[in-house]
Design a protein around this motif. Structure first.
Motif, PDB file in Angstrom:
ATOM      1  N   ILE A  64       9.560  -0.607  -1.102  1.00  0.00           N
ATOM      2  CA  ILE A  64       9.586  -1.957  -1.605  1.00  0.00           C
ATOM      3  C   ILE A  64       9.361  -3.020  -0.422  1.00  0.00           C
ATOM      4  O   ILE A  64       8.678  -3.774  -0.552  1.00  0.00           O
ATOM      5  CB  ILE A  64      10.902  -2.439  -2.265  1.00  0.00           C
ATOM      6  N   ILE A  65      10.050  -2.726   1.025  1.00  0.00           N
ATOM      7  CA  ILE A  65       9.669  -3.418   2.000  1.00  0.00           C
ATOM      8  C   ILE A  65       8.301  -3.548   2.233  1.00  0.00           C
ATOM      9  O   ILE A  65       7.813  -4.670   2.853  1.00  0.00           O
ATOM     10  CB  ILE A  65      10.768  -3.121   3.001  1.00  0.00           C
ATOM     11  N   SER A 103       6.185  -5.633   0.222  1.00  0.00           N
ATOM     12  CA  SER A 103       6.354  -7.152   0.455  1.00  0.00           C
ATOM     13  C   SER A 103       5.490  -7.258   1.929  1.00  0.00           C
ATOM     14  O   SER A 103       5.040  -8.646   1.847  1.00  0.00           O
ATOM     15  CB  SER A 103       7.709  -7.238   0.766  1.00  0.00           C
ATOM     16  N   ALA A 111       1.959  -7.568   1.090  1.00  0.00           N
ATOM     17  CA  ALA A 111       1.339  -8.640   0.331  1.00  0.00           C
ATOM     18  C   ALA A 111       0.882 -10.017   1.222  1.00  0.00           C
ATOM     19  O   ALA A 111       0.037 -10.700   0.640  1.00  0.00           O
ATOM     20  CB  ALA A 111       2.614  -9.123  -0.471  1.00  0.00           C
ATOM     21  N   SER A 158       0.775  -9.726   5.330  1.00  0.00           N
ATOM     22  CA  SER A 158       1.407  -9.151   6.603  1.00  0.00           C
ATOM     23  C   SER A 158       1.250 -10.380   7.674  1.00  0.00           C
ATOM     24  O   SER A 158       1.952 -10.122   8.585  1.00  0.00           O
ATOM     25  CB  SER A 158       0.246  -7.999   6.946  1.00  0.00           C
ATOM     26  N   ALA A 172       4.679 -11.681   7.593  1.00  0.00           N
ATOM     27  CA  ALA A 172       5.852 -10.813   7.027  1.00  0.00           C
ATOM     28  C   ALA A 172       7.284 -11.060   7.766  1.00  0.00           C
ATOM     29  O   ALA A 172       8.107 -10.819   7.434  1.00  0.00           O
ATOM     30  CB  ALA A 172       5.416  -9.321   7.543  1.00  0.00           C
ATOM     31  N   LEU A 229      10.238  -8.677   7.979  1.00  0.00           N
ATOM     32  CA  LEU A 229      10.352  -7.520   7.303  1.00  0.00           C
ATOM     33  C   LEU A 229       9.870  -6.080   7.847  1.00  0.00           C
ATOM     34  O   LEU A 229      10.500  -5.166   7.733  1.00  0.00           O
ATOM     35  CB  LEU A 229       9.118  -7.813   6.188  1.00  0.00           C
TER      36      LEU A 229
END
Length: 236
Positions: A47-48, A51, A54, A56, A59, A62
């Motif tokens: 999931i991370i 994310s 999506a 970078s 980010a 993250l």
């Protein structure tokens, strides 16, 4: 090529589903909870990563959070192995708790060190992280020591465990570890799109490990379910 999140999302959904299924069924709770925790961490990384990829460029924290999530995987797997071994192994528990203590320190370090991951680039199925040296060598040493410990302790348990049921469970950990570590090394070494993305590659191949953990939960549930099955006496 652009990053495609489909595989990561599907993997995360599967791992979450198995973790929930495990927690809602019978079995020795310490074994079930530890296994479910490993599956939840594997899903968390997927999931991370989605994310991160999506956007970078924005980010933020993250990428470091991704490394924090996977930091706990070898220590928890070593703890699972220690819980499975019979007779109880003080060495296995000692190594597991030592790795857990080290993981706490590493997680604090990653959380505070903004330069631990300097950049993230996503392509096709993998995320490529840039980690400045020599700090990443320290992290890599910790992680590979944990993976080696998983192979050694679970393999030793398969050979010496005196409980046939637990020996089968230990085999799931042993075979599952080899089944995702070895292909990850080969792919990251010989496939150009995967070069420099070993953490991402390993977490995708960890789906194989998750499948073995699924079977571990299934096998662990069988004795409890068999005990709940009424026995119909036959006469005549």
């Amino acid at each position: 090529m652009d990053y495609s999140p489909g595989l990561a999302i599907a993997t995360a959904l599967f791992e979450i589903a198995v973790a929930v299924w495990a927690l809602r069924g019978p079995g020795i709770r310490s074994i079930i909870r530890t296994t479910a925790g490993i599956l939840a961490l594997l899903a968390a990384y997927q999931i991370i990563e989605v994310s991160i990829c999506a956007n970078s460029a924005a980010a933020g924290f993250l990428p470091r959070l991704a490394f924090i999530a996977v930091t706990w995987l070898p220590p928890l797997a070593l703890l699972l192995i220690a819980k499975l071994q019979r007779p109880r192994s003080r060495m296995a528990y000692g190594n597991a708790y030592s790795m857990l203590a080290a993981a706490i320190g590493i997680v604090i370090w990653i959380a505070l060190d903004r330069g631990f991951v300097s950049s993230s680039v996503c392509s096709v199925l993998f995320a490529h992280y840039t980690n400045p040296m020599p700090r990443f060598m320290v992290y890599s040493g910790f992680y590979w020591l944990g993976l080696l410990g998983m192979i050694v302790h679970s393999g030793y348990g398969v050979k010496t465990c005196q409980d046939p049921h637990r020996r089968r469970l230990l085999f799931q950990v042993f075979a599952g570890t080899l089944a995702f570590v070895l292909p990850s090394l080969v792919l990251s070494r010989y496939m150009p799109p995967a070069e420099g993305s070993l953490p991402s590659v390993m977490c995708h191949f960890a789906l194989i490990f998750a499948l073995f953990l699924t079977r571990l939960v299934y096998l662990e549930r069988q004795p409890a379910e068999d005990e709940q099955t009424p026995v119909i006496a036959q006469t005549g």
